[in-house]
Design a protein around this motif. Structure first.
Motif, short mmCIF file in Angstrom:
data_model
loop_
_atom_site.label_atom_id
_atom_site.label_comp_id
_atom_site.label_asym_id
_atom_site.label_seq_id
_atom_site.Cartn_x
_atom_site.Cartn_y
_atom_site.Cartn_z
N VAL A 1 -49.63 67.96 -20.96
CA VAL A 1 -49.67 66.71 -21.72
C VAL A 1 -48.26 66.20 -21.97
O VAL A 1 -48.00 64.98 -21.88
CB VAL A 1 -50.43 66.92 -23.05
CG1 VAL A 1 -50.28 65.70 -23.95
CG2 VAL A 1 -51.90 67.19 -22.78
N LEU A 2 -47.33 67.11 -22.30
CA LEU A 2 -45.94 66.68 -22.50
C LEU A 2 -45.38 66.05 -21.23
O LEU A 2 -44.65 65.05 -21.28
CB LEU A 2 -45.09 67.88 -22.93
CG LEU A 2 -45.32 68.41 -24.34
CD1 LEU A 2 -44.48 69.67 -24.58
CD2 LEU A 2 -44.98 67.35 -25.39
N GLY A 3 -45.73 66.64 -20.08
CA GLY A 3 -45.29 66.06 -18.81
C GLY A 3 -45.85 64.67 -18.59
O GLY A 3 -45.14 63.76 -18.14
N VAL A 4 -47.12 64.48 -18.93
CA VAL A 4 -47.74 63.16 -18.81
C VAL A 4 -47.03 62.16 -19.71
O VAL A 4 -46.76 61.01 -19.31
CB VAL A 4 -49.24 63.22 -19.16
CG1 VAL A 4 -49.83 61.82 -19.28
CG2 VAL A 4 -50.01 64.02 -18.12
N LEU A 5 -46.69 62.57 -20.93
CA LEU A 5 -45.99 61.68 -21.85
C LEU A 5 -44.62 61.30 -21.30
O LEU A 5 -44.17 60.16 -21.46
CB LEU A 5 -45.84 62.34 -23.22
CG LEU A 5 -47.15 62.56 -24.00
CD1 LEU A 5 -46.88 63.30 -25.31
CD2 LEU A 5 -47.84 61.22 -24.28
N LEU A 6 -43.95 62.25 -20.62
CA LEU A 6 -42.67 61.93 -20.00
C LEU A 6 -42.84 60.92 -18.87
O LEU A 6 -42.02 60.02 -18.70
CB LEU A 6 -42.02 63.21 -19.47
CG LEU A 6 -41.41 64.16 -20.51
CD1 LEU A 6 -40.96 65.44 -19.83
CD2 LEU A 6 -40.24 63.49 -21.23
N VAL A 7 -43.92 61.08 -18.10
CA VAL A 7 -44.19 60.13 -17.02
C VAL A 7 -44.49 58.74 -17.59
O VAL A 7 -44.03 57.73 -17.06
CB VAL A 7 -45.37 60.61 -16.15
CG1 VAL A 7 -45.76 59.55 -15.13
CG2 VAL A 7 -45.02 61.90 -15.43
N LEU A 8 -45.23 58.70 -18.69
CA LEU A 8 -45.58 57.42 -19.30
C LEU A 8 -44.36 56.74 -19.89
O LEU A 8 -44.16 55.53 -19.75
CB LEU A 8 -46.63 57.63 -20.40
CG LEU A 8 -48.05 57.94 -19.93
CD1 LEU A 8 -48.94 58.30 -21.11
CD2 LEU A 8 -48.63 56.75 -19.19
N GLY A 9 -43.50 57.51 -20.58
CA GLY A 9 -42.33 56.93 -21.21
C GLY A 9 -42.70 56.08 -22.42
O GLY A 9 -43.83 56.07 -22.89
N ALA A 10 -41.72 55.36 -22.92
CA ALA A 10 -41.93 54.56 -24.13
C ALA A 10 -42.67 53.26 -23.84
O ALA A 10 -43.35 52.71 -24.72
CB ALA A 10 -40.58 54.25 -24.78
N ASP A 11 -42.54 52.75 -22.64
CA ASP A 11 -43.15 51.47 -22.27
C ASP A 11 -44.34 51.72 -21.34
O ASP A 11 -44.17 52.23 -20.23
CB ASP A 11 -42.12 50.57 -21.58
CG ASP A 11 -42.69 49.21 -21.19
OD1 ASP A 11 -43.80 48.88 -21.66
OD2 ASP A 11 -42.02 48.50 -20.41
N LEU A 12 -45.55 51.36 -21.80
CA LEU A 12 -46.75 51.60 -21.00
C LEU A 12 -47.03 50.47 -20.01
O LEU A 12 -48.00 50.54 -19.27
CB LEU A 12 -47.97 51.78 -21.92
CG LEU A 12 -47.93 52.95 -22.90
CD1 LEU A 12 -49.24 53.05 -23.68
CD2 LEU A 12 -47.66 54.26 -22.17
N GLY A 13 -46.20 49.47 -20.01
CA GLY A 13 -46.44 48.34 -19.13
C GLY A 13 -46.48 48.71 -17.67
O GLY A 13 -47.30 48.20 -16.89
N HIS A 14 -45.62 49.64 -17.26
CA HIS A 14 -45.58 50.04 -15.85
C HIS A 14 -46.83 50.80 -15.45
O HIS A 14 -47.12 50.94 -14.25
CB HIS A 14 -44.35 50.91 -15.57
CG HIS A 14 -44.39 52.24 -16.26
ND1 HIS A 14 -44.94 53.36 -15.67
CD2 HIS A 14 -43.96 52.62 -17.48
CE1 HIS A 14 -44.84 54.37 -16.49
NE2 HIS A 14 -44.25 53.96 -17.60
N ALA A 15 -47.57 51.32 -16.45
CA ALA A 15 -48.79 52.09 -16.16
C ALA A 15 -50.05 51.26 -16.33
O ALA A 15 -51.15 51.79 -16.33
CB ALA A 15 -48.86 53.31 -17.07
#
Length: 307
Positions: free
Chosen positions: A137-151
């Motif tokens: 889950v921590l890895g997923v949060l790193l992939v997501l980052g602070a801005d969810l727009g790219h996802a």
């Protein structure tokens, strides 16, 4: 106990082919919703897959023995595993969720399943499984980052998470079936019951012909039905027979990095250095947890179908 030794006993060629087939679903899915609306794509995918699975079962003269209770349970689990899980993920694709992130969500599912089994069914769970899930889950949060727009935005990410939860609940539902019906006939039933709701949803919410690129839409539906639904199912069943469901599940952590390469080449998805680090962290966490998970070999109607 599923260990590294169990996973290494899996036949190399089917195991590698399965990882490629499973990962390809996260490329063909977004490609399909770029050419047609998601519910309609899934509805026709399930129609074609049901016909192919039934035809293959007839050609191989597989036994059709399923009493009414088992048939009902197989159908209900199929609705969860196909209509709900794929329906949500394809809507997330349509909203902009990336292929690599979608693959990462589903890679977490086997570990989430073990945790849900511990919470809901009282099964034992190891500290490494919990730790692996947390790291994932921590890895997923790193992939997501602070801005969810790219996802694709918070809605797409939230729907992707719900798809992961539905996949885990559907996997637990396989045990509830309480019998071991034929794999191909079970898959045919599950595809068949999932097609009508998707087609009705497509017709009522997307229109009678929600297609922007007919050639690409037809090719994507055929690829999804033949390669992901049927070939993927056959490969996974071979791996389950050879090494057990736990050993087969230990391969799922390979899907996100394998998906990331064609996602970059085909879908023009790029990951920053921080996101690549997050992907590596998540894969390590999921890999550690799935390679040590304790899973009772309960009978199941069919393994989770590839994306």
């Amino acid at each position: 106990m599923t260990s590294r030794t169990d996973a290494l006993r899996l036949p190399l060629v089917p195991a590698g082919a399965f990882v490629l087939v499973w990962s390809s679903g996260y490329i063909s899915g977004p490609a399909a919703v770029h050419a047609a609306a998601p519910f309609s794509v899934l509805g026709w995918r399930f129609v074609v897959a049901a016909v192919l699975a039934a035809g293959l079962a007839l050609a191989l003269r597989r036994p059709t023995r399923m009493d009414r209770a088992v048939l009902g349970r197989v159908a209900l689990v199929g609705l969860v595993m196909n209509a709900l899980m794929f329906g949500m993920m394809y809507v997330a694709f349509d909203l902009g969720l990336g292929a690599t992130l979608a693959s990462l969500f589903h890679a977490l599912s086997p570990v989430l399943t073990a945790i849900l089994a511990a919470v809901l069914l009282g099964e034992r769970i190891s500290a490494l499984q919990v730790g692996g899930f947390v790291v994932g889950v921590l890895g997923v949060l790193l992939v997501l980052g602070a801005d969810l727009g790219h996802a694709g935005g918070p809605i797409a990410v939230g729907i992707g998470c719900l798809s992961m939860l539905t996949l885990s609940l559907g996997t637990l539902g396989q045990r509830w079936i309480g019998a071991q019906p034929d794999l191909l006939w079970s898959a045919a039933v599950q595809f068949a019951v999932s097609a009508p709701p998707m087609l009705v949803l497509g017709w009522t919410t997307e229109g009678a012909w929600p297609v922007t690129d007919t050639g690409r839409a037809v090719a994507a539906v055929l690829f999804l039905a033949i390669v992901n639904s049927i070939i993927g199912l056959v490969l996974l069943s071979l791996l389950v027979l050879r090494g057990g469901s736990g050993a087969a599940a230990s391969l799922f952590f390979l899907s996100p990095p394998v998906t990331a390469v064609p996602a970059w080449l085909v879908l023009d998805e790029t990951l920053s250095v921080a996101q690549l680090v997050g992907l590596a962290v998540a894969v390590v966490g999921v890999g550690a947890a799935t390679r040590t998970r304790r899973t009772p070999e309960a009978p199941a109607a069919a393994p989770p179908p590839p994306a």
